[in-house]
Design an enzyme around this catalytic site. Structure first.
Site, PDB file in Angstrom:
ATOM      1  N   HIS B  64       0.450  -1.345   0.275  1.00 51.56           N
ATOM      2  CA  HIS B  64      -0.269   0.115   0.522  1.00 51.56           C
ATOM      3  C   HIS B  64       0.641   1.342  -0.011  1.00 51.56           C
ATOM      4  O   HIS B  64       0.502   2.303  -0.927  1.00 51.56           O
ATOM      5  CB  HIS B  64      -1.193   0.140   1.266  1.00 51.56           C
ATOM      6  CG  HIS B  64      -1.536   1.416   1.857  1.00 51.56           C
ATOM      7  ND1 HIS B  64      -0.760   2.460   2.765  1.00 51.56           N
ATOM      8  CD2 HIS B  64      -2.741   1.550   1.057  1.00 51.56           C
ATOM      9  CE1 HIS B  64      -2.346   3.430   2.505  1.00 51.56           C
ATOM     10  NE2 HIS B  64      -3.352   2.995   1.917  1.00 51.56           N
ATOM     11  N   GLU B  67       1.957   1.473  -3.648  1.00 51.50           N
ATOM     12  CA  GLU B  67       1.236   2.737  -4.082  1.00 51.50           C
ATOM     13  C   GLU B  67       1.053   3.962  -4.479  1.00 51.50           C
ATOM     14  O   GLU B  67       1.141   4.554  -5.463  1.00 51.50           O
ATOM     15  CB  GLU B  67      -0.081   1.687  -4.217  1.00 51.50           C
ATOM     16  CG  GLU B  67      -1.516   2.319  -4.473  1.00 51.50           C
ATOM     17  CD  GLU B  67      -2.901   2.833  -3.499  1.00 51.50           C
ATOM     18  OE1 GLU B  67      -2.878   3.889  -3.379  1.00 51.50           O
ATOM     19  OE2 GLU B  67      -2.980   1.799  -2.517  1.00 51.50           O
ATOM     20  N   HIS B  68       1.249   4.272  -3.450  1.00 52.72           N
ATOM     21  CA  HIS B  68       1.202   5.704  -2.835  1.00 52.72           C
ATOM     22  C   HIS B  68       2.673   6.613  -3.484  1.00 52.72           C
ATOM     23  O   HIS B  68       2.176   7.026  -4.027  1.00 52.72           O
ATOM     24  CB  HIS B  68       1.318   5.930  -1.200  1.00 52.72           C
ATOM     25  CG  HIS B  68      -0.262   5.904  -0.963  1.00 52.72           C
ATOM     26  ND1 HIS B  68      -0.420   7.424  -0.017  1.00 52.72           N
ATOM     27  CD2 HIS B  68      -1.496   5.659  -0.056  1.00 52.72           C
ATOM     28  CE1 HIS B  68      -1.184   6.763   0.880  1.00 52.72           C
ATOM     29  NE2 HIS B  68      -1.999   6.243   0.661  1.00 52.72           N
ATOM     30  N   GLU B 139      -3.761   8.137   7.470  1.00 50.16           N
ATOM     31  CA  GLU B 139      -5.149   7.254   6.666  1.00 50.16           C
ATOM     32  C   GLU B 139      -4.870   5.906   7.776  1.00 50.16           C
ATOM     33  O   GLU B 139      -6.402   5.945   7.865  1.00 50.16           O
ATOM     34  CB  GLU B 139      -3.705   6.690   5.395  1.00 50.16           C
ATOM     35  CG  GLU B 139      -5.455   6.107   4.817  1.00 50.16           C
ATOM     36  CD  GLU B 139      -4.605   5.673   3.479  1.00 50.16           C
ATOM     37  OE1 GLU B 139      -3.789   5.984   3.090  1.00 50.16           O
ATOM     38  OE2 GLU B 139      -5.517   5.309   2.514  1.00 50.16           O
TER      39      GLU B 139
END
Lengths: 433, 425
Positions: B64, B67-68, B139
């Site tokens: 993840h 991905e960012h 997040e």
């Protein structure tokens, strides 16, 4: 894009119908429109849920479910919405398109009949709504109202609109208040139901592949017996409000991240010539993926994961939401307001303006390619006077200038700052990030 | 390109696998203005352990995080480049997949080039990694405040003892603090090669142009990739029968999961997933007798839903929502499961198949969903659109057998969020 047909079926009953072969499914809705009021909101909210429990023909959920399964898993949901200061209550439905059925099932005709039955011919006892259904849906509504605080982000949004619009009809939530939900009783709800059927403007919607005439006919038949009077008028929403000073509200709950919510008045109605500029302004400031808030509050300052602005186009509000570390809320607020000032003083590049305009145009254009997008567009245009076609709105958005954005931004007035935060002890435990 | 018609669905699909191993799907949608493209990578939250010549153990949340970071380019942020041209770009990471996608109404090829370029261009610096740690920490905190998130994470931990699906996709504030540019480069090399990705485009576009853009931007040669390591064998029993956490909620929120035997890969796996979903619907879906009963008794509300989830090596049935008494709901579901093992009414079964089929076809309205499903099932070794011909082959006795094997005490876990203290409302 095929132009929608708008037809009056009966006094106060309008059908918006869009014929298109683009989708695998049809989309339907039937909404009763009434003024939002604390007296009736909970009753109006619970009504479609009670009606959804069963019709005279299919008196319980199992039989209704079987009928929907037979229609290839059709979905009919009770809905209640707040469109400005109008409460819209009824059903939204989606069905597989007739052409995709294996066995020639007449999906659309049966769908229209089911929707009409749900609205007008519910399961009853002694000529009234069933007490067991009313009681259980009242309890469900109470549970749902209580659960509004479970998700802290949406709770912050709810609290902001309550605080900001205190004294206005808009402060009432779409579900009504806990107290008024607790007061729901069969006899009173039954009277309210019958009054709503007679007194409210009704908006019907269809989008799908079937010929409009056929759909119109199906609706007319399914709504046979709907009580009507003469003279219907849509309730009006108060949009122009000038706050005298900025209200600051702070609440403490068990959160690991602060939820910051800012509410501004846009002073702009949906049908106002300034509305296209407002759409671009919102995109530039915080509505688009590469907006000022994204670039600065998130990417440059690393203050949050989300910092976004959105519009309530009916009430004329802009709401800004950000989730920030407990000890960074003040810093985030100042940065957000600094970015707003930048837009107000025209401190943005032509590249930023182009991007915002493109985004706003693209968003409207893509909405035309989606069942839900089309529905939402026509649902709100049904409340505008005069209504606008998507093409006309897209053209106007495409011509918004830097001056227009500056003007729209300068009409924005900060009204309320709401902060949901955790207690200080929690902060130390989690540490700064 | 290979062209396949799916007359039952009214869909056409173009397909080609490039020399470098990249599969390309194009679903033409004449009359649409918007176009959607998605580049998916077979790499997600459960792939922390792998072997790329050497055994690697990376931290929870790395896929993840990567991905960012992919959006960061030497010449600026890709999000800003897309939005400068009016397109919306985004990405998501789940347990077994990372997907990057955009929607646009104009200049499609330019955007497609940008998508392929940024996903294949790693650019990580100590500064930009540090900045992302701040953003992702927020997040994670955002999810920390969501009861829905906790109830699902706890369910996974309750169902699985070893399988890495039990790890949180976003990781923790602590785990991501260990990420460095080096680890990100290693993971990008290990998984972001054309043979481990799928490009999927839906819209009124020329399929051949899509393929030629992909050839132009991506490396011509196939690359060796990493071996995914799913760890030791997972027992059939759930790790815990109950998982309970207290949060500030108004009423208990629950998910009841039942661990199924892992599904096969390929078309069989697609068929099993459909069967699992159908079994869930028959057990306690919206039109089941049990749903009607639980609802009428006030034990479930309209947020109650049931679904079947399948990842490599991990498949489970899951149902839940808000309830005053989750344990009662579990009892009733277990009893209904036993009843359905004995046999299912043919009429009900036929209606349920019709309903599931209709819902699946309707879901093809969403371009986004088309891309995700085609990619997911490609990674699993089949063509998603084959669902149309598979539905009529499902049988009631298979559903009974599935429920008999799956809905049991020893495979189940009840994850609950219970209200903390006394509600002030």
């Amino acid at each position: 894009m095929s132009t929608p047909t708008r037809i009056q079926l009966m006094p106060g009953v309008w059908l918006t119908a869009v014929r298109t072969r683009k989708f695998k499914s049809s989309y339907w809705s039937a909404l009763l429109l009434t003024p939002l009021s604390s007296e009736t909101a909970a009753m109006t909210a619970v009504l479609p849920r009670v009606l959804r429990r069963g019709t005279a023909e299919y008196p319980d959920q199992e039989q209704l479910g079987a009928a929907l399964d037979e229609l290839y898993g059709g979905v009919i949901e009770p809905i209640v919405l707040k469109l400005g200061e109008i409460q819209a209550s009824g059903f939204a439905a989606t069905f597989l398109d007739d052409d995709l059925a294996w066995d020639g099932t007449l999906i659309s005709q049966t769908a229209a009949k089911l929707l009409g039955d749900l609205l007008l011919r519910p399961a009853t006892r002694n000529g009234r709504l069933r007490a067991d259904y009313v009681g259980s849906e009242r309890d469900n509504l109470i549970a749902e109202i209580k659960s509004l605080r479970n998700d802290k982000q949406s709770y912050a949004a709810l609290r902001l609109s309550q605080e900001m619009c205190r004294g206005e009809a808009y402060e009432v939530d779409r579900l009504g208040s806990l107290e008024s939900a607790q007061r729901i009783r069969v006899a009173k709800l039954d009277r309210h139901y019958k009054a709503l059927l007679k007194d409210s403007c009704i908006e019907l919607y269809y989008c799908g592949a079937q010929p409009i005439d056929q759909i119109r006919q199906a609706w007319v038949e399914s709504l046979m017996g709907l009580p009507r009077k003469s003279g219907y008028e849509l309730p009006l929403t108060q949009v122009t409000v000038h706050p005298e000073e900025v209200r600051e509200v702070k609440e403490t709950l068990d959160v690991t991240q602060a939820k910051l919510a800012l509410g501004l008045r846009t002073q702009t109605r949906l049908e106002s010539p300034d509305y296209p500029a407002l759409l671009v302004t919102n995109a530039l400031f915080g509505g688009a993926p590469g907006s000022k808030l994204f670039q600065n509050v998130r990417e440059k300052r690393s203050l949050c994961y989300n910092a976004v602005s959105g519009l309530d186009r009916h009430k004329g509000l802009m709401m800004i939401h950000a989730g920030v570390a407990l000890d960074k809320a003040e810093e985030a607020k100042s940065e957000i307001l600094a970015q707003l000032d930048a837009v107000k003083s025209g401190d943005f590049t032509s590249k930023e303006l182009d991007a915002a305009r493109c985004f706003a145009v693209s968003r409207l254009t893509s909405a035309l390619d989606s069942q839900i997008g089309l529905y939402r567009f026509y649902r709100s245009q049904a409340l505008a006077d005069p209504a606008m076609t998507p093409e006309a709105l897209i053209a106007m958005v495409g011509e918004v200038t830097a001056e227009d954005v500056k003007r729209a931004a300068n009409r924005l007035e900060l009204d309320t700052v709401y902060l949901l935060t955790g207690d200080e002890g929690e902060e130390a435990e989690h540490g700064a990030t | 390109m290979e062209r396949r018609e799916f007359p039952l669905l009214g869909e056409t699909c173009y397909f080609e696998q490039l020399e470098n191993g990249l599969p390309v799907f194009v679903i033409p949608k004449p009359g649409y203005t918007k176009a959607h493209a998605c580049l998916a990578v077979s790499y997600g939250g459960m792939h922390c352990r792998f072997d790329d010549g050497a055994p690697r153990e990376t931290v929870a949340g790395i896929a993840h995080f990567l991905e960012h970071k992919m959006f960061e380019m030497p010449d600026g942020n890709a999000i800003e480049q897309f939005s400068a041209a009016g397109a919306s770009v985004n990405a998501f990471t789940d347990a077994d997949m990372t997907a990057y996608y955009f929607t646009c109404t104009d200049r499609f090829q330019e955007h497609l080039r940008m998508l392929l370029r940024f996903v294949s261009t790693p650019y990580f610096t100590p500064e930009n990694v540090k900045k992302e740690q701040g953003i992702i920490a927020q997040e994670i905190r955002m999810y920390d405040d969501k009861p829905d998130w906790h109830v699902y994470q706890n369910l996974l931990k309750g169902l699985y003892r070893y399988h890495p699906v039990r790890e949180s996709v976003v990781g923790t504030v602590e785990s991501i603090s260990e990420i460095t540019p080096d680890t990100l480069y290693t993971c990008h090399r290990a998984f972001y090669y054309p043979g481990n990705m799928v490009l999927c485009v839906v819209g009124d576009v020329d399929p051949h142009r899509v393929v030629s853009v992909a050839r132009m931007v991506l490396p011509a040669e196939a690359a060796p990739g990493a071996q995914k390591d799913y760890g030791v064998e997972e027992p059939a029993q759930s790790a815990n029968r109950e998982m309970t956490e207290k949060m500030e909620v108004s009423a208990p929120d629950f998910l009841l999961g039942f661990k199924a035997a892992p599904f096969y890969a390929g078309t069989n796996g697609l068929r099993q997933t459909m069967l699992g979903a159908l079994a869930g619907e028959l057990l306690c879906g919206r039109s089941s007798p049990l749903y009607a009963k639980l609802y009428a008794d006030g034990l479930i509300h309209k947020d109650f839903a049931v679904t079947c989830i399948s990842h490599p090596g991990a498949a489970f049935l899951v149902a839940g929502g808000e309830s005053p008494d989750p344990r009662r709901v579990r009892e009733e579901i277990m009893e209904e499961g036993e009843r359905l093992c004995q046999g299912i009414d043919e009429g009900r079964f036929r209606r349920a198949v019709k309903s599931e089929y209709g819902a699946t076809v309707r879901s093809l309205n969403s371009f986004d969903n088309i891309c995700v499903q085609l990619s997911r099932w490609w990674f699993s070794g089949c063509h998603y659109y084959d669902f149309a011909t598979l539905y009529p082959t499902l049988t009631a006795s298979e559903v009974s057998a599935f429920l008999g094997q799956t809905v049991r005490n020893e495979t189940g876990c009840l994850s609950q969020i219970q209200p903390k203290g006394v509600s002030t409302l």
